[in-house]
Design a protein around this motif. Structure first.
Motif, PDB file in Angstrom:
ATOM      1  N   ILE A   1      76.545  58.049  46.407  1.00 16.21           N
ATOM      2  CA  ILE A   1      76.840  57.276  47.619  1.00 16.21           C
ATOM      3  C   ILE A   1      75.557  56.993  48.396  1.00 16.21           C
ATOM      4  CG2 ILE A   1      78.067  57.270  49.819  1.00 16.21           C
ATOM      5  CD1 ILE A   1      79.887  56.906  47.416  1.00 16.21           C
TER       6      ILE A   1
ATOM      7  N   VAL B   1      86.176  62.842  46.643  1.00 12.84           N
ATOM      8  CA  VAL B   1      85.946  62.509  48.051  1.00 12.84           C
ATOM      9  C   VAL B   1      85.307  63.689  48.775  1.00 12.84           C
ATOM     10  CG1 VAL B   1      87.125  62.036  50.247  1.00 12.84           C
ATOM     11  CG2 VAL B   1      87.726  60.735  48.195  1.00 12.84           C
TER      12      VAL B   1
ATOM     13  N   ALA C   1      82.929  51.434  54.734  1.00 14.00           N
ATOM     14  CA  ALA C   1      83.142  52.724  54.078  1.00 14.00           C
ATOM     15  C   ALA C   1      83.353  52.509  52.583  1.00 14.00           C
ATOM     16  CB  ALA C   1      84.355  53.438  54.674  1.00 14.00           C
ATOM     17  N   TYR C   2      82.943  53.500  51.814  1.00 19.11           N
ATOM     18  CA  TYR C   2      83.164  53.498  50.370  1.00 19.11           C
ATOM     19  C   TYR C   2      84.531  54.114  50.073  1.00 19.11           C
ATOM     20  CZ  TYR C   2      78.269  52.254  49.920  1.00 19.11           C
ATOM     21  OH  TYR C   2      77.066  51.588  50.008  1.00 19.11           O
ATOM     22  N   GLU C   3      85.103  53.702  48.953  1.00 18.48           N
ATOM     23  CA  GLU C   3      86.446  54.159  48.594  1.00 18.48           C
ATOM     24  C   GLU C   3      86.540  54.349  47.084  1.00 18.48           C
ATOM     25  OE1 GLU C   3      91.139  52.755  49.125  1.00 18.48           O
ATOM     26  OE2 GLU C   3      89.519  51.421  49.729  1.00 18.48           O
TER      27      GLU C   3
ATOM     28  N   LEU D   1      84.752  52.838  42.110  1.00 18.42           N
ATOM     29  CA  LEU D   1      84.077  53.033  43.388  1.00 18.42           C
ATOM     30  C   LEU D   1      83.779  51.665  43.985  1.00 18.42           C
ATOM     31  CD1 LEU D   1      82.688  54.897  45.460  1.00 18.42           C
ATOM     32  CD2 LEU D   1      80.612  54.743  44.061  1.00 18.42           C
TER      33      LEU D   1
ATOM     34  N   LEU E   1      81.126  58.903  53.360  1.00 20.32           N
ATOM     35  CA  LEU E   1      81.590  57.616  52.848  1.00 20.32           C
ATOM     36  C   LEU E   1      81.432  56.467  53.844  1.00 20.32           C
ATOM     37  CD1 LEU E   1      84.763  58.922  50.996  1.00 20.32           C
ATOM     38  CD2 LEU E   1      82.683  58.039  49.940  1.00 20.32           C
TER      39      LEU E   1
ATOM     40  N   CYS F   1      81.722  63.880  48.126  1.00 18.59           N
ATOM     41  CA  CYS F   1      80.986  62.816  48.831  1.00 18.59           C
ATOM     42  C   CYS F   1      80.832  63.124  50.319  1.00 18.59           C
ATOM     43  CB  CYS F   1      81.699  61.483  48.656  1.00 18.59           C
ATOM     44  SG  CYS F   1      81.710  60.842  46.973  1.00 18.59           S
TER      45      CYS F   1
END
Length: 295
Positions: free
Chosen positions: A122, A280, A149-151, A185, A289, A283
């Motif tokens: 990330i 998650v 935000a990353y997911e 991702l 995130l 991360c």
């Protein structure tokens, strides 16, 4: 002092008794939230020899208002973080005309080992995005600002995907013949579209040059059937949804079919759900995130 629960108690309690321990402990009387937390904890405890997973399960189970677990899959903590994120979104973009904002999506990579998605990756992607935007900033008349935000989205081994989706994901590492779950991702953000000194430049075109695969980048206008504040609030909470369900995109009910909405269906299988929750966690949850760029 409120009693904390142990792994032994989780093992020995029936599902019915556990449901009410969740209610009593967390204070979530909504059936949906009780089921969500129960589902997460039980999937983390499928293997009691996995100390990392069971430790996280206990942290979620023992969450209180005074000592929140701050895990994205705890409904209470997720809701609190969503509202804070929405507040930040409105504070930073509420005075920007909707025509200058876009909902940005970038598809990054498909992984077959969820453990490969971690804070190191990330941070690498955040740095790359910052560097790319720094280069574009040299040619812009206004600051390039975003909040996102990353997911992680899981794809079941037997999930039926459209031909277009298969083609898109294949360029990112997906193998339709590989009979095992995979993990996509991706990144969502609200981005302010800056003016450039040279008219041949625009942020959408330049990002498409960087992320060159078909449908890898998407810029969507904000909805015109909601107030500006409601739009920003809903987008912000969507970015931090952390659902553990398979989903499909369906056409909206408006006549123009300008928008699509996400329809959630079956829950992830226990092994997939546990993989996503642990990825998650690796991360660094919400803090790891989320990303922002205001200047």
């Amino acid at each position: 002092m409120t009693k904390k629960f142990t792994i032994a108690e989780i093992q020995n309690q029936s599902a019915f008794e556990q449901k009410y321990r969740y209610t009593e402990k967390i204070g979530d009387y909504a059936e949906g939230k009780i089921r969500q937390r129960k589902y997460v904890v039980e999937n983390l405890c499928t293997d009691f020899s996995d100390k990392k997973a069971t430790t996280l399960a206990l942290r979620i189970l023992n969450c209180t208002g005074r000592h929140p677990c701050n895990n994205p899959f705890c409904p209470k903590c997720r809701h609190a973080q969503q509202e804070l994120f929405a507040q930040s979104m409105i504070e930073n973009f509420g005075n920007v005309d909707a025509d200058k904002l876009r909902f940005l999506t970038i598809l990054h990579e498909v992984h077959y080992n969820s453990a490969d998605i971690n804070l190191t990756l990330i941070k690498k992607l955040k740095k790359k995005l910052d560097n790319d935007l720094d280069k574009l900033q040299l040619f812009a008349d206004e600051n390039i600002r975003l909040l996102g935000a990353y997911e992680i989205h899981a794809i079941a081994a037997d999930e039926k995907l459209s031909d277009r989706k298969v083609n898109t994901l294949s360029a990112l590492g997906y193998d339709k013949d590989k009979k095992s779950p995979s993990f996509l991702l991706h990144f969502h953000a609200v981005i302010c579209m800056p003016k450039f000194k040279n008219e041949k430049y625009d942020i959408e075109g330049e990002l498409r040059k960087i992320y060159q695969n078909s449908y890898q980048v998407d810029f969507t206008k904000l909805r015109d059937d909601k107030s500006h504040t409601d739009n920003l609030h809903d987008i912000a909470t969507y970015m931090l949804k952390f659902r553990l369900q398979h989903s499909v995109s369906v056409a909206s009910d408006d006549n123009s079919k300008q928008f699509t909405r996400t329809q959630y269906s079956t829950l992830y299988s226990p092994i997939i759900a546990k993989s996503v929750v642990m990825a998650v966690e690796s991360c660094n949850g919400f803090q790891g995130l989320k990303t922002r760029r205001y200047t």
